[in-house]
Scaffold this motif. Structure first.
Motif, PDB file in Angstrom:
ATOM      1  N   GLY A 157      14.432   6.361   5.997  1.00  0.00           N
ATOM      2  CA  GLY A 157      14.497   5.402   4.898  1.00  0.00           C
ATOM      3  C   GLY A 157      13.292   5.449   3.977  1.00  0.00           C
ATOM      4  O   GLY A 157      12.837   4.415   3.501  1.00  0.00           O
ATOM      5  N   VAL A 158      12.770   6.641   3.736  1.00  0.00           N
ATOM      6  CA  VAL A 158      11.600   6.782   2.871  1.00  0.00           C
ATOM      7  C   VAL A 158      11.957   7.603   1.637  1.00  0.00           C
ATOM      8  O   VAL A 158      12.935   8.340   1.629  1.00  0.00           O
ATOM      9  CB  VAL A 158      10.419   7.443   3.626  1.00  0.00           C
ATOM     10  CG1 VAL A 158       9.973   6.587   4.792  1.00  0.00           C
ATOM     11  CG2 VAL A 158      10.780   8.840   4.099  1.00  0.00           C
ATOM     12  N   ALA A 205       3.126  14.806  -9.067  1.00  0.00           N
ATOM     13  CA  ALA A 205       3.812  13.840  -8.188  1.00  0.00           C
ATOM     14  C   ALA A 205       2.836  12.805  -7.652  1.00  0.00           C
ATOM     15  O   ALA A 205       3.144  11.609  -7.640  1.00  0.00           O
ATOM     16  CB  ALA A 205       4.508  14.573  -7.044  1.00  0.00           C
ATOM     17  N   LEU A 206       1.667  13.234  -7.225  1.00  0.00           N
ATOM     18  CA  LEU A 206       0.674  12.281  -6.699  1.00  0.00           C
ATOM     19  C   LEU A 206       0.173  11.338  -7.790  1.00  0.00           C
ATOM     20  O   LEU A 206      -0.079  10.157  -7.523  1.00  0.00           O
ATOM     21  CB  LEU A 206      -0.482  13.027  -6.043  1.00  0.00           C
ATOM     22  CG  LEU A 206      -0.164  13.704  -4.720  1.00  0.00           C
ATOM     23  CD1 LEU A 206      -1.320  14.564  -4.262  1.00  0.00           C
ATOM     24  CD2 LEU A 206       0.204  12.669  -3.659  1.00  0.00           C
ATOM     25  N   ARG A 207       0.030  11.833  -9.002  1.00  0.00           N
ATOM     26  CA  ARG A 207      -0.366  10.946 -10.102  1.00  0.00           C
ATOM     27  C   ARG A 207       0.700   9.899 -10.390  1.00  0.00           C
ATOM     28  O   ARG A 207       0.386   8.773 -10.743  1.00  0.00           O
ATOM     29  CB  ARG A 207      -0.680  11.772 -11.349  1.00  0.00           C
ATOM     30  CG  ARG A 207      -1.956  12.585 -11.198  1.00  0.00           C
ATOM     31  CD  ARG A 207      -2.278  13.354 -12.421  1.00  0.00           C
ATOM     32  NE  ARG A 207      -2.739  12.397 -13.443  1.00  0.00           N
ATOM     33  CZ  ARG A 207      -3.005  12.742 -14.682  1.00  0.00           C
ATOM     34  NH1 ARG A 207      -2.848  13.987 -15.062  1.00  0.00           N
ATOM     35  NH2 ARG A 207      -3.418  11.846 -15.541  1.00  0.00           N
ATOM     36  N   ARG A 208       1.965  10.294 -10.237  1.00  0.00           N
ATOM     37  CA  ARG A 208       3.057   9.359 -10.477  1.00  0.00           C
ATOM     38  C   ARG A 208       3.153   8.318  -9.344  1.00  0.00           C
ATOM     39  O   ARG A 208       3.362   7.141  -9.600  1.00  0.00           O
ATOM     40  CB  ARG A 208       4.374  10.134 -10.597  1.00  0.00           C
ATOM     41  CG  ARG A 208       5.540   9.267 -11.028  1.00  0.00           C
ATOM     42  CD  ARG A 208       6.829  10.046 -11.218  1.00  0.00           C
ATOM     43  NE  ARG A 208       7.328  10.570  -9.955  1.00  0.00           N
ATOM     44  CZ  ARG A 208       7.349  11.856  -9.603  1.00  0.00           C
ATOM     45  NH1 ARG A 208       6.895  12.786 -10.416  1.00  0.00           N
ATOM     46  NH2 ARG A 208       7.820  12.224  -8.442  1.00  0.00           N
ATOM     47  N   ILE A 209       2.965   8.760  -8.122  1.00  0.00           N
ATOM     48  CA  ILE A 209       3.080   7.869  -6.953  1.00  0.00           C
ATOM     49  C   ILE A 209       1.857   6.967  -6.823  1.00  0.00           C
ATOM     50  O   ILE A 209       1.978   5.800  -6.468  1.00  0.00           O
ATOM     51  CB  ILE A 209       3.268   8.692  -5.669  1.00  0.00           C
ATOM     52  CG1 ILE A 209       4.575   9.475  -5.728  1.00  0.00           C
ATOM     53  CG2 ILE A 209       3.227   7.807  -4.434  1.00  0.00           C
ATOM     54  CD1 ILE A 209       4.681  10.553  -4.668  1.00  0.00           C
ATOM     55  N   ARG A 210       0.691   7.518  -7.065  1.00  0.00           N
ATOM     56  CA  ARG A 210      -0.582   6.803  -6.929  1.00  0.00           C
ATOM     57  C   ARG A 210      -0.781   6.197  -5.547  1.00  0.00           C
ATOM     58  O   ARG A 210      -0.905   4.979  -5.401  1.00  0.00           O
ATOM     59  CB  ARG A 210      -0.728   5.729  -7.995  1.00  0.00           C
ATOM     60  CG  ARG A 210      -0.736   6.282  -9.394  1.00  0.00           C
ATOM     61  CD  ARG A 210      -1.480   5.353 -10.323  1.00  0.00           C
ATOM     62  NE  ARG A 210      -1.563   5.899 -11.649  1.00  0.00           N
ATOM     63  CZ  ARG A 210      -2.476   6.782 -12.058  1.00  0.00           C
ATOM     64  NH1 ARG A 210      -3.350   7.226 -11.202  1.00  0.00           N
ATOM     65  NH2 ARG A 210      -2.495   7.215 -13.298  1.00  0.00           N
ATOM     66  N   PRO A 211      -0.834   7.070  -4.506  1.00  0.00           N
ATOM     67  CA  PRO A 211      -1.036   6.537  -3.141  1.00  0.00           C
ATOM     68  C   PRO A 211      -2.449   6.012  -2.943  1.00  0.00           C
ATOM     69  O   PRO A 211      -3.345   6.339  -3.661  1.00  0.00           O
ATOM     70  CB  PRO A 211      -0.748   7.734  -2.248  1.00  0.00           C
ATOM     71  CG  PRO A 211      -1.014   8.924  -3.088  1.00  0.00           C
ATOM     72  CD  PRO A 211      -0.716   8.510  -4.515  1.00  0.00           C
ATOM     73  N   VAL A 245       0.857  -1.174   0.000  1.00  0.00           N
ATOM     74  CA  VAL A 245       0.000   0.000   0.000  1.00  0.00           C
ATOM     75  C   VAL A 245       0.896   1.228   0.000  1.00  0.00           C
ATOM     76  O   VAL A 245       1.845   1.323   0.771  1.00  0.00           O
ATOM     77  CB  VAL A 245      -0.925   0.002   1.234  1.00  0.00           C
ATOM     78  CG1 VAL A 245      -1.727   1.289   1.310  1.00  0.00           C
ATOM     79  CG2 VAL A 245      -1.844  -1.203   1.212  1.00  0.00           C
ATOM     80  N   ARG A 246       0.599   2.167  -0.881  1.00  0.00           N
ATOM     81  CA  ARG A 246       1.400   3.388  -0.976  1.00  0.00           C
ATOM     82  C   ARG A 246       0.795   4.455  -0.074  1.00  0.00           C
ATOM     83  O   ARG A 246      -0.411   4.682  -0.074  1.00  0.00           O
ATOM     84  CB  ARG A 246       1.441   3.885  -2.417  1.00  0.00           C
ATOM     85  CG  ARG A 246       2.167   2.939  -3.326  1.00  0.00           C
ATOM     86  CD  ARG A 246       2.247   3.505  -4.730  1.00  0.00           C
ATOM     87  NE  ARG A 246       2.862   2.530  -5.594  1.00  0.00           N
ATOM     88  CZ  ARG A 246       2.239   1.957  -6.619  1.00  0.00           C
ATOM     89  NH1 ARG A 246       1.003   2.278  -6.907  1.00  0.00           N
ATOM     90  NH2 ARG A 246       2.865   1.069  -7.353  1.00  0.00           N
ATOM     91  N   LEU A 247       1.654   5.112   0.669  1.00  0.00           N
ATOM     92  CA  LEU A 247       1.242   6.131   1.617  1.00  0.00           C
ATOM     93  C   LEU A 247       2.009   7.412   1.308  1.00  0.00           C
ATOM     94  O   LEU A 247       3.234   7.374   1.161  1.00  0.00           O
ATOM     95  CB  LEU A 247       1.553   5.646   3.034  1.00  0.00           C
ATOM     96  CG  LEU A 247       1.160   6.507   4.214  1.00  0.00           C
ATOM     97  CD1 LEU A 247      -0.352   6.689   4.246  1.00  0.00           C
ATOM     98  CD2 LEU A 247       1.632   5.851   5.495  1.00  0.00           C
ATOM     99  N   GLU A 272       4.602   1.523   1.477  1.00  0.00           N
ATOM    100  CA  GLU A 272       5.582   2.189   0.627  1.00  0.00           C
ATOM    101  C   GLU A 272       5.375   3.685   0.853  1.00  0.00           C
ATOM    102  O   GLU A 272       4.417   4.271   0.371  1.00  0.00           O
ATOM    103  CB  GLU A 272       5.332   1.821  -0.831  1.00  0.00           C
ATOM    104  CG  GLU A 272       6.349   2.365  -1.788  1.00  0.00           C
ATOM    105  CD  GLU A 272       6.057   1.905  -3.204  1.00  0.00           C
ATOM    106  OE1 GLU A 272       5.979   2.783  -4.082  1.00  0.00           O
ATOM    107  OE2 GLU A 272       5.895   0.689  -3.426  1.00  0.00           O
ATOM    108  N   VAL A 273       6.258   4.301   1.641  1.00  0.00           N
ATOM    109  CA  VAL A 273       6.071   5.670   2.118  1.00  0.00           C
ATOM    110  C   VAL A 273       6.828   6.665   1.250  1.00  0.00           C
ATOM    111  O   VAL A 273       8.010   6.483   0.972  1.00  0.00           O
ATOM    112  CB  VAL A 273       6.541   5.808   3.585  1.00  0.00           C
ATOM    113  CG1 VAL A 273       6.334   7.225   4.087  1.00  0.00           C
ATOM    114  CG2 VAL A 273       5.818   4.804   4.480  1.00  0.00           C
ATOM    115  N   THR A 274       6.121   7.720   0.849  1.00  0.00           N
ATOM    116  CA  THR A 274       6.724   8.832   0.130  1.00  0.00           C
ATOM    117  C   THR A 274       6.314  10.117   0.832  1.00  0.00           C
ATOM    118  O   THR A 274       5.149  10.281   1.192  1.00  0.00           O
ATOM    119  CB  THR A 274       6.259   8.885  -1.335  1.00  0.00           C
ATOM    120  OG1 THR A 274       6.552   7.646  -1.971  1.00  0.00           O
ATOM    121  CG2 THR A 274       6.935  10.011  -2.091  1.00  0.00           C
TER     122      THR A 274
END
Length: 87
Positions: free
Chosen positions: A54-55, A81-87, A6-8, A35-37
């Protein structure tokens, strides 16, 4: 079948918030399998948070004062950036 983590995404306007207010929380979420960004204004505090926790980080040029052109530019970069990451 592998399960994607899960992306956060954490978004703050200040790298200081990331370094001091989210200290420990980011690494805990990463260790829990997320998966933290972090998306924040760049600088030394954001770099420290990235290395200490480590993020992944993304620098967005937020400004503190009201500046419509800069605000729109920052909003656009945040959306991309949010479209690329897709949290």
């Amino acid at each position: 079948m592998a399960v994607d983590p899960v992306r956060l995404a954490y978004v703050t306007t200040s790298g200081m918030s990331v370094r001091y207010l989210l200290a420990g929380q980011l690494a805990d979420m990463r260790h829990a399998g997320f998966e933290v960004t972090v998306l924040s204004a760049g600088g030394r505090d954001l770099e420290h948070a990235a290395s200490d926790e480590g993020v992944a980080t993304v620098s967005i040029p937020f400004v503190r004062e009201i500046a419509p052109v800069h605000d729109l530019r920052a909003l656009w970069r945040l959306i991309l950036a949010l479209r690329r990451i897709r949290p």
